[in-house]
Write a protein that holds these residues in place. Structure first.
Motif, PDB file in Angstrom:
ATOM      1  N   THR A 153       0.827  -1.209   0.000  1.00 45.08           N
ATOM      2  CA  THR A 153       0.000   0.000   0.000  1.00 45.08           C
ATOM      3  C   THR A 153       0.856   1.251   0.000  1.00 45.08           C
ATOM      4  O   THR A 153       0.571   2.225  -0.717  1.00 45.08           O
ATOM      5  N   ARG A 177       1.030   4.114  -2.876  1.00 41.85           N
ATOM      6  CA  ARG A 177       0.826   5.538  -2.590  1.00 41.85           C
ATOM      7  C   ARG A 177       1.998   6.377  -3.113  1.00 41.85           C
ATOM      8  O   ARG A 177       1.797   7.424  -3.747  1.00 41.85           O
ATOM      9  N   ARG A 220       1.723   9.257  -6.052  1.00 42.42           N
ATOM     10  CA  ARG A 220       2.123  10.643  -5.767  1.00 42.42           C
ATOM     11  C   ARG A 220       3.179  11.102  -6.768  1.00 42.42           C
ATOM     12  O   ARG A 220       3.161  12.249  -7.234  1.00 42.42           O
ATOM     13  N   ASP A 264      -2.665  13.813  -0.697  1.00 41.78           N
ATOM     14  CA  ASP A 264      -2.975  12.883  -1.785  1.00 41.78           C
ATOM     15  C   ASP A 264      -4.224  13.359  -2.525  1.00 41.78           C
ATOM     16  O   ASP A 264      -5.158  13.893  -1.910  1.00 41.78           O
TER      17      ASP A 264
END
Length: 409
Positions: A242, A246, A250, A261
């Protein structure tokens, strides 16, 4: 000894029948408290079952990414922030990811097949392998293919609900249905899942078509989509997966370190955390309600029995004059209290289950009956009888027989 106890118990049960109005008030007072207790037990069991079903449905090896930030959603914030380039880069570059499934949806659509029409169905547009990505077996037919997506084929997978509404018990595979007037051939049917989605809707109420077909027929933005499902090879490392996901998103969205985010990632762990929070709040709320209701029922019992002691002073005095022991008098009143609370417990159990079923039909609570609720309801009712019936029983047992015969309770 056993004979004496049975005789005293019989007299107690006769008194329950003799003082009907008192009995009704006590039974109702206890029943409302036990109904609340039953509701909290079945609701918590239902929440646990819902958590298991939702995690099984979601899958412990997957992450679902939505466009937009759920936690810091500002007015006018974009929700279409996930692009086809994001999906391709995740598929090619993210360690551990082996399937990436972009999705968009149209809600509240009308579908028709023959002379049957069904309203308010969800149309989901996606790429190949929907069934595999969602751990959702097909009951018949095939899944969407890469060729369906490439050519924008007018083919569909049906969930159980639209299949039943449009085709009854017949197989839908090979049949034609119309979505907003456009013909689609059914190539597969998803198996019945039978759980509700997070918004309380029917998760089986959906039709799956190729994403390219959806955006073309509904004139949607072809570059962006609403959600992205990513499956990983090793679910034990989901926190690391995860975080890597992320970081990659980004980077792809050119977000500075101080910027929030512009997407939201949901995993099975997040679902469990939310459900645990929900269950905790539900337990506290219903627990306080049940506790107050049980106490009210107990005080009703104690007050009515105290009044009954005064009203039955001559009866108690006569029994004592004939040789009845204090323990026998006390036992009789406790038998009366426990018999009434037992009736109240059974009535409260059915009241609680009935209320639970009503709230479940309204999608307010998920109710799961268990024998634990039955035994706890009976145990709770007996505890009320013993705790709140003890003082009036002692009061009756301590009466002086001479004064009692005069009616001075």
């Amino acid at each position: 000894m056993i004979r004496t106890v049975s005789r005293v118990a019989g007299m107690g049960l006769e008194a329950v029948w003799a003082f009907k109005l008192r009995s009704i008030f006590v039974v109702l007072g206890v029943a409302f408290g036990i109904a609340s207790l039953t509701l909290i037990i079945t609701a918590v069991d239902g929440a646990n079952r819902m958590a298991v079903d939702m995690v099984d449905m979601f899958g412990p090896d997957a992450a679902l990414v939505f466009g937009g930030n759920f936690q810091k959603r500002a007015v006018g914030m974009r929700t279409l922030t996930l692009s086809r380039e994001d999906a391709a880069r995740i598929q090619d570059s993210l360690p551990g990811a082996y399937q990436v499934l972009p999705m968009r949806a149209k809600y509240g659509q009308t579908v028709r097949a023959g002379n049957r029409t069904y309203h308010d169905v969800v149309i989901v547009g996606t790429t190949e392998g929907y069934s595999k990505a969602w751990n959702w077996p097909l009951s018949e037919g095939r899944d969407l293919s890469a060729e369906d997506e490439r050519i924008g084929a007018k083919v569909a997978l049906l969930g159980e609900t639209p299949s039943r509404e449009l085709f009854g018990g017949e197989s839908p595979v090979g049949r034609v249905l119309y979505i907003s007037g456009i013909p689609f051939q059914v190539v597969g049917k998803l198996s019945y899942r039978g759980v509700t989605s997070g918004g309380g809707g029917d998760v089986d109420n959906r039709i799956i078509i190729p994403l390219s077909t959806l955006v073309q027929r509904y004139n949607m933005d072809r570059k962006y989509f609403r959600a992205l499902r990513v499956k990983f090879v090793e679910p034990d490392y989901m926190p690391a997966h995860t975080e890597n996901l992320r970081s990659l998103l980004r980077h792809l969205h050119h977000l500075a370190p101080e910027e929030d985010d512009d997407f939201s990632i949901v995993t099975a762990d997040e679902i469990l955390k939310f459900l645990a929070f929900f269950k905790g709040g539900l337990t506290v709320f219903l627990g306080v309600t049940a506790g107050i209701a049980v106490l009210v029922g107990g005080f009703v019992l104690a007050n009515l029995f105290s009044i009954s002691v005064s009203e039955r002073a001559e009866e108690i005095g006569l029994k004592k004059a004939m040789g009845a022991r204090n323990s026998a008098i006390m036992l009789q009143f406790l038998v009366e209290a426990c018999a009434l609370t037992m009736l109240g417990g059974v009535l409260g159990l059915f009241l609680g289950l009935g209320l639970g079923q009503f709230l479940s039909r309204l999608d307010i609570l998920t109710i799961q009956f268990s024998w634990k609720a039955f035994f706890m309801a009976l145990a709770g009712s007996q505890a009320v009888g013993l705790v709140f019936g003890l003082k009036p029983a002692r009061q009756a047992a301590s009466l002086d027989p001479i004064q009692a015969l005069r009616g001075e309770g």
